[in-house]
Design a protein around this motif. Sequence first.
Motif, PDB file in Angstrom:
ATOM      1  N   ARG A   1       1.841  -9.369   5.768  1.00  0.00           N
ATOM      2  CA  ARG A   1       1.912  -8.171   4.831  1.00  0.00           C
ATOM      3  C   ARG A   1       0.273  -7.815   4.880  1.00  0.00           C
ATOM      4  N   LEU A   2       0.417  -6.274   4.921  1.00  0.00           N
ATOM      5  CA  LEU A   2      -0.897  -5.403   5.327  1.00  0.00           C
ATOM      6  C   LEU A   2      -1.052  -4.561   4.770  1.00  0.00           C
ATOM      7  N   LEU A   3      -1.808  -4.803   3.550  1.00  0.00           N
ATOM      8  CA  LEU A   3      -1.926  -3.786   2.325  1.00  0.00           C
ATOM      9  C   LEU A   3      -2.943  -2.522   3.203  1.00  0.00           C
ATOM     10  N   VAL A   4      -2.968  -1.163   3.236  1.00  0.00           N
ATOM     11  CA  VAL A   4      -3.615  -0.418   3.898  1.00  0.00           C
ATOM     12  C   VAL A   4      -3.850   1.025   1.912  1.00  0.00           C
ATOM     13  N   THR A   5      -4.884   0.493   1.583  1.00  0.00           N
ATOM     14  CA  THR A   5      -5.335   1.450   0.681  1.00  0.00           C
ATOM     15  C   THR A   5      -5.356   2.840   0.738  1.00  0.00           C
TER      16      THR A   5
ATOM     17  N   ARG B   1      -1.728  10.343  -6.180  1.00  0.00           N
ATOM     18  CA  ARG B   1      -1.513  11.102  -6.311  1.00  0.00           C
ATOM     19  C   ARG B   1      -0.217  12.212  -5.481  1.00  0.00           C
ATOM     20  N   HIS B   2       0.155  11.874  -4.150  1.00  0.00           N
ATOM     21  CA  HIS B   2       0.077  12.669  -3.532  1.00  0.00           C
ATOM     22  C   HIS B   2       1.365  10.812  -2.733  1.00  0.00           C
ATOM     23  N   ARG B   3       2.900  11.002  -2.338  1.00  0.00           N
ATOM     24  CA  ARG B   3       3.503   9.944  -1.839  1.00  0.00           C
ATOM     25  C   ARG B   3       4.292  11.068  -0.777  1.00  0.00           C
ATOM     26  N   PRO B   4       3.496  10.202   0.535  1.00  0.00           N
ATOM     27  CA  PRO B   4       3.156  10.575   1.557  1.00  0.00           C
ATOM     28  C   PRO B   4       4.577   9.753   2.266  1.00  0.00           C
ATOM     29  N   PRO B   5       5.513  10.701   3.366  1.00  0.00           N
ATOM     30  CA  PRO B   5       6.845  10.501   3.901  1.00  0.00           C
ATOM     31  C   PRO B   5       6.112   9.223   4.716  1.00  0.00           C
ATOM     32  N   LEU B   6       6.615   8.085   4.983  1.00  0.00           N
ATOM     33  CA  LEU B   6       6.295   6.716   5.555  1.00  0.00           C
ATOM     34  C   LEU B   6       7.506   5.641   5.915  1.00  0.00           C
ATOM     35  N   PRO B   7       8.524   6.204   6.129  1.00  0.00           N
ATOM     36  CA  PRO B   7       9.821   4.679   6.152  1.00  0.00           C
ATOM     37  C   PRO B   7       9.003   3.775   6.509  1.00  0.00           C
ATOM     38  N   GLY B   8       9.602   2.668   6.192  1.00  0.00           N
ATOM     39  CA  GLY B   8       9.285   1.015   6.544  1.00  0.00           C
ATOM     40  C   GLY B   8       7.869   1.284   5.671  1.00  0.00           C
ATOM     41  N   VAL B   9       7.434   2.192   4.987  1.00  0.00           N
ATOM     42  CA  VAL B   9       6.270   0.901   4.397  1.00  0.00           C
ATOM     43  C   VAL B   9       6.223   1.236   2.992  1.00  0.00           C
ATOM     44  N   ALA B  10       6.007   0.351   2.062  1.00  0.00           N
ATOM     45  CA  ALA B  10       6.193   0.015   0.606  1.00  0.00           C
ATOM     46  C   ALA B  10       5.401   0.430  -0.096  1.00  0.00           C
ATOM     47  N   LEU B  11       5.281   1.337  -0.568  1.00  0.00           N
ATOM     48  CA  LEU B  11       4.060   2.850  -1.408  1.00  0.00           C
ATOM     49  C   LEU B  11       4.028   2.093  -2.725  1.00  0.00           C
ATOM     50  N   HIS B  12       3.045   2.620  -2.970  1.00  0.00           N
ATOM     51  CA  HIS B  12       2.905   2.190  -4.241  1.00  0.00           C
ATOM     52  C   HIS B  12       1.670   3.222  -5.154  1.00  0.00           C
ATOM     53  N   GLN B  13       2.182   4.170  -6.114  1.00  0.00           N
ATOM     54  CA  GLN B  13       0.948   4.827  -6.759  1.00  0.00           C
ATOM     55  C   GLN B  13       0.086   3.720  -6.860  1.00  0.00           C
ATOM     56  N   ILE B  14      -1.051   4.360  -7.549  1.00  0.00           N
ATOM     57  CA  ILE B  14      -1.682   2.807  -7.830  1.00  0.00           C
ATOM     58  C   ILE B  14      -3.622   4.171  -7.915  1.00  0.00           C
ATOM     59  N   ASP B  15      -3.966   4.046  -9.204  1.00  0.00           N
ATOM     60  CA  ASP B  15      -5.499   5.276  -9.468  1.00  0.00           C
ATOM     61  C   ASP B  15      -6.173   3.317  -9.525  1.00  0.00           C
ATOM     62  N   LEU B  16      -7.049   2.894  -8.358  1.00  0.00           N
ATOM     63  CA  LEU B  16      -7.700   2.298  -7.914  1.00  0.00           C
ATOM     64  C   LEU B  16      -9.135   1.994  -9.333  1.00  0.00           C
TER      65      LEU B  16
ATOM     66  N   THR C   1       2.934  -3.855  13.674  1.00  0.00           N
ATOM     67  CA  THR C   1       3.233  -5.340  14.346  1.00  0.00           C
ATOM     68  C   THR C   1       2.391  -6.021  12.652  1.00  0.00           C
ATOM     69  N   TRP C   2       3.190  -5.178  11.779  1.00  0.00           N
ATOM     70  CA  TRP C   2       2.728  -5.880  10.638  1.00  0.00           C
ATOM     71  C   TRP C   2       4.043  -5.483   9.708  1.00  0.00           C
ATOM     72  N   GLN C   3       4.033  -5.878   8.288  1.00  0.00           N
ATOM     73  CA  GLN C   3       5.173  -5.667   7.533  1.00  0.00           C
ATOM     74  C   GLN C   3       3.765  -4.751   6.165  1.00  0.00           C
ATOM     75  N   VAL C   4       4.734  -3.270   5.981  1.00  0.00           N
ATOM     76  CA  VAL C   4       2.736  -2.100   5.710  1.00  0.00           C
ATOM     77  C   VAL C   4       3.548  -2.412   4.046  1.00  0.00           C
ATOM     78  N   VAL C   5       2.254  -2.131   3.442  1.00  0.00           N
ATOM     79  CA  VAL C   5       2.109  -2.055   2.138  1.00  0.00           C
ATOM     80  C   VAL C   5       1.061  -0.596   2.071  1.00  0.00           C
ATOM     81  N   GLY C   6       1.397   0.056   1.133  1.00  0.00           N
ATOM     82  CA  GLY C   6       0.386   1.558   1.084  1.00  0.00           C
ATOM     83  C   GLY C   6       0.012   1.809  -0.241  1.00  0.00           C
ATOM     84  N   THR C   7      -1.063   2.145  -0.972  1.00  0.00           N
ATOM     85  CA  THR C   7      -1.413   3.099  -2.207  1.00  0.00           C
ATOM     86  C   THR C   7      -1.350   4.201  -1.617  1.00  0.00           C
ATOM     87  N   CYS C   8      -0.863   5.015  -2.705  1.00  0.00           N
ATOM     88  CA  CYS C   8      -1.633   6.439  -2.681  1.00  0.00           C
ATOM     89  C   CYS C   8      -1.798   7.139  -4.095  1.00  0.00           C
TER      90      CYS C   8
END
Length: 306
Positions: free
Chosen positions: A18-22, A48-63, A39-46
């Motif tokens: 699992r790769l985290l992309v902030t 305010r704006h949640r982008p269309p990224l099929p296959g990516v697990a998106l989490h709305q996080i305030d860093l 090549t990775w199972q991708v997890v992304g943070t966003c």
Amino acid sequence: MENQSPDPPSPTSTASRRLLVTGASGFLGWPLCRAAQATWQVVGTCHRHRPPLPGVALHQIDLSDLGNFSAWLETLAPDAVIHTAALSQPNRCEQVPELSHRLNVEATRVLAQFCGDRSIPLAFTSTDQVFDGQTPPYTEASRPSPINIYGRHKVEAETLIQALHPAAVVCRLPLLYGPPSPTAECFLQGFVRTLEAGQPLHLFTDEFRTPAYVDDVAAGLLLALEKATGLLHLGGPERLSRYEFGLQMAEVFGFEQDLILPSKQADVAMPAARPPDVSSNSDRAFKLGYRPRGVEAGLVASRHQT
């Protein structure tokens, strides 16, 4: 042998990790997430704006909520991290320095501590703005000398990463350009809108960069995560002024070049000081296999996807 099925990926292959992309909603984060899925199972943070990224697990996080961010990382337990989220507009950083420090330095500290304690691969996106622009071209051995808050905060973050996670890779990025993502643009889209309206575009003849096409830098980050540690420059192959870039853009996009007008940095008052020439030497990355395309090819690709 030709008819045999390939062996299934082993549990330790990148495809099973699992790769985290902030910053997945950003101009760089969005194409990076798309490329990483090969090549990775991708997890992304966003945020305010949640982008269309099929296959990516998106989490709305305030860093900037550092305690919550740290606890979330513990729960997520990624196998690798590419940290692209930032307050990356130099003028904005001058106007809200406390927020810049919290996002660009303190959130990076949380990630560096987390990854360093667990020996997790980490790639951090820094900037060519860590230099003052007086002695180009800059290599990884060049001494940082920032002249604006954005650059100073990125240097502070670099120093933290090198102390907390020496095996991490700090990727200094140039001016990025390319087609817009669903939730983010770059300067190129503003340039195009100005010229489409028939308005002149005033561009600096005395500010030089080594611009890179955004998809190429995304590929470079994935390469760096696998192959590099320490400092790494991911600049483009050509040194151009903003004005020279604009002339090439007008030609590729079919605009009248006489709409591109030369100007000087001193002609425009800006909150953040701008270094005159932060051209990068990226030979180390080139030797690793980083292959950014030239500006003309990048502009052609941008036009076709805009």
